[in-house]
Design a protein around this motif. Structure first.
Motif, PDB file in Angstrom:
ATOM      1  N   UNK A 199       0.829  -1.202   0.000  1.00  0.00           N
ATOM      2  CA  UNK A 199       0.000   0.000   0.000  1.00  0.00           C
ATOM      3  C   UNK A 199       0.863   1.252   0.000  1.00  0.00           C
ATOM      4  N   UNK A 200       1.911   1.232   0.795  1.00  0.00           N
ATOM      5  CA  UNK A 200       2.808   2.388   0.876  1.00  0.00           C
ATOM      6  C   UNK A 200       3.543   2.620  -0.432  1.00  0.00           C
ATOM      7  N   UNK A 230       8.763  14.006  -4.095  1.00  0.00           N
ATOM      8  CA  UNK A 230       9.421  13.653  -2.829  1.00  0.00           C
ATOM      9  C   UNK A 230       8.457  13.719  -1.648  1.00  0.00           C
ATOM     10  N   UNK A 231       7.550  14.675  -1.671  1.00  0.00           N
ATOM     11  CA  UNK A 231       6.585  14.807  -0.569  1.00  0.00           C
ATOM     12  C   UNK A 231       5.683  13.588  -0.463  1.00  0.00           C
ATOM     13  N   UNK A 232       5.325  13.005  -1.598  1.00  0.00           N
ATOM     14  CA  UNK A 232       4.499  11.789  -1.563  1.00  0.00           C
ATOM     15  C   UNK A 232       5.260  10.632  -0.939  1.00  0.00           C
ATOM     16  N   UNK A 233       6.541  10.496  -1.275  1.00  0.00           N
ATOM     17  CA  UNK A 233       7.347   9.423  -0.679  1.00  0.00           C
ATOM     18  C   UNK A 233       7.460   9.618   0.828  1.00  0.00           C
ATOM     19  N   UNK A 234       7.718  10.853   1.236  1.00  0.00           N
ATOM     20  CA  UNK A 234       7.875  11.137   2.670  1.00  0.00           C
ATOM     21  C   UNK A 234       6.578  10.883   3.427  1.00  0.00           C
ATOM     22  N   UNK A 235       5.457  11.282   2.837  1.00  0.00           N
ATOM     23  CA  UNK A 235       4.172  11.107   3.511  1.00  0.00           C
ATOM     24  C   UNK A 235       3.835   9.639   3.721  1.00  0.00           C
ATOM     25  N   UNK A 236       4.301   8.781   2.817  1.00  0.00           N
ATOM     26  CA  UNK A 236       4.032   7.348   2.926  1.00  0.00           C
ATOM     27  C   UNK A 236       5.062   6.626   3.791  1.00  0.00           C
ATOM     28  N   UNK A 237       6.087   7.332   4.205  1.00  0.00           N
ATOM     29  CA  UNK A 237       7.116   6.706   5.028  1.00  0.00           C
ATOM     30  C   UNK A 237       8.089   5.852   4.250  1.00  0.00           C
ATOM     31  N   UNK A 238       8.229   6.126   2.943  1.00  0.00           N
ATOM     32  CA  UNK A 238       9.203   5.388   2.143  1.00  0.00           C
ATOM     33  C   UNK A 238      10.577   6.031   2.293  1.00  0.00           C
ATOM     34  N   UNK A 269      12.843   4.042  -4.390  1.00  0.00           N
ATOM     35  CA  UNK A 269      12.609   4.149  -2.949  1.00  0.00           C
ATOM     36  C   UNK A 269      12.434   2.761  -2.359  1.00  0.00           C
ATOM     37  N   UNK A 270      12.618   2.679  -1.063  1.00  0.00           N
ATOM     38  CA  UNK A 270      12.474   1.422  -0.348  1.00  0.00           C
ATOM     39  C   UNK A 270      11.143   1.391   0.391  1.00  0.00           C
ATOM     40  N   UNK A 271      10.371   0.342   0.114  1.00  0.00           N
ATOM     41  CA  UNK A 271       9.180   0.035   0.904  1.00  0.00           C
ATOM     42  C   UNK A 271       9.566  -1.137   1.792  1.00  0.00           C
ATOM     43  N   UNK A 272       9.798  -0.861   3.058  1.00  0.00           N
ATOM     44  CA  UNK A 272      10.410  -1.886   3.908  1.00  0.00           C
ATOM     45  C   UNK A 272      11.837  -2.108   3.417  1.00  0.00           C
ATOM     46  N   UNK A 273      12.175  -3.353   3.118  1.00  0.00           N
ATOM     47  CA  UNK A 273      13.519  -3.649   2.603  1.00  0.00           C
ATOM     48  C   UNK A 273      13.534  -3.793   1.087  1.00  0.00           C
ATOM     49  N   UNK A 274      12.398  -3.606   0.449  1.00  0.00           N
ATOM     50  CA  UNK A 274      12.293  -3.827  -0.995  1.00  0.00           C
ATOM     51  C   UNK A 274      12.495  -2.525  -1.757  1.00  0.00           C
ATOM     52  N   UNK A 275      13.449  -2.533  -2.658  1.00  0.00           N
ATOM     53  CA  UNK A 275      13.743  -1.345  -3.468  1.00  0.00           C
ATOM     54  C   UNK A 275      12.909  -1.390  -4.741  1.00  0.00           C
TER      55      UNK A 275
END
Length: 284
Positions: A199-200, A230-238, A269-275
């Motif tokens: 989802x992230x 970049x703001x979208x990535x930051x908001x999702x915690x990526x 970007x990394x979602x958890x450990x997945x790039x």
């Protein structure tokens, strides 16, 4: 009808030569397997443009770094062959690594300029491995055309450059990224994602869409366009690896998008450990 499975270079060369001797046009779709609809769309387009489609399924060790996911990269040859059959693929080259890189192997292909920066900077040696295996596959099959997805956009530009510079005589066709209904770019590595990280991960495509919307509203400066993504990535915690706006052909960074200029925004970007990676054209 199930595709013919070719295990050696020699039998693959002989098969491809028989296609050429018969006067039929051959399309090649190189893959690392664990196929999804993005791969299948390339095969279908190959069928549309050529008489015969072949694919390769080979997890190429030379494009993985020492700390990357070579050993756990998802594999499903049986399922892959079924997908190939459904797309009308006639033959699949599925070798073991020693068949592609036999003892004493010492020749590699470096594409110098478009492999710099972006994934090339973050994954040293990656594009050397990509360029080498693709050059080998094009030499083995000698197809009239080969199809690659635009999701791996820097890879596509590397392959276009090597084909042009080495005079291989193969038409390189880039096809648009195939996405899930919610916008996530299809990738074999999506299999690594937990439901929460899946989802992230949607923040990558949302960020690209935000940059595109800002461009359409009149903004041309790279800092603002990159900031929107970049703001979208930051908001999702990526965890961002990079967000860059570059010339669509040379991949050189742009301070702003000029009149009539086609740029490309690329994100990793990394979602958890997945790039994960994604990209989108902006401007033009």
């Amino acid at each position: 009808m199930a595709p013919l499975v070719l295990r050696t270079v020699a039998e693959t060369v002989a098969w491809a030569e028989s296609i050429r001797r018969s006067g039929r046009r051959l399309a090649l779709v190189p893959t690392m397997g664990y196929l999804h609809e993005g791969h299948v769309s390339l095969m279908r387009e190959g069928r549309r443009r050529a008489d015969v489609v072949a694919a390769s399924i080979f997890v190429n060790p030379t494009q993985f770094g020492p700390k990357e996911d070579l050993s756990r990269y998802p594999r499903d040859l049986e399922g892959d062959l079924a997908k190939c059959a459904s797309a009308g693929v006639e033959a699949v080259f599925a070798p073991v690594p020693a068949e592609v890189y036999p003892p004493g192997y010492q020749t590699y292909v470096d594409v110098e300029q478009v492999s710099q920066g972006l994934c090339g900077a973050r994954r040293p040696g990656h594009f050397r491995g990509v360029a080498t295996v693709v050059t080998k596959l094009l030499c083995i099959f000698k197809p009239q055309l080969a199809l690659f997805g635009e999701k791996d956009y820097q890879q596509l530009q590397v392959i276009r450059a090597l084909e042009r510079d080495l005079n291989l005589g193969v038409e390189i066709i880039g096809m648009p990224t195939v996405r899930e209904p919610d916008g996530l770019a299809m990738s074999s590595r999506n299999a690594y994602l937990s439901p929460e990280d899946r989802q992230r991960a949607l923040a990558l495509s949302r960020g690209l869409a935000a940059a595109q919307a800002l461009y359409r509203s009149g903004t041309r400066e790279t800092s603002a366009l990159v900031g929107a993504a970049r703001r979208e990535l930051e908001a999702a915690g990526l965890r961002e690896d990079y967000v860059e706006l570059v010339d669509a052909t040379s991949l050189t960074p742009l301070p702003a998008i000029g009149p009539g200029q086609t740029a490309r925004m690329l994100v990793a970007a990394f979602a958890g450990t997945t790039r994960l990676i994604d990209n989108q054209p902006i401007g033009g």
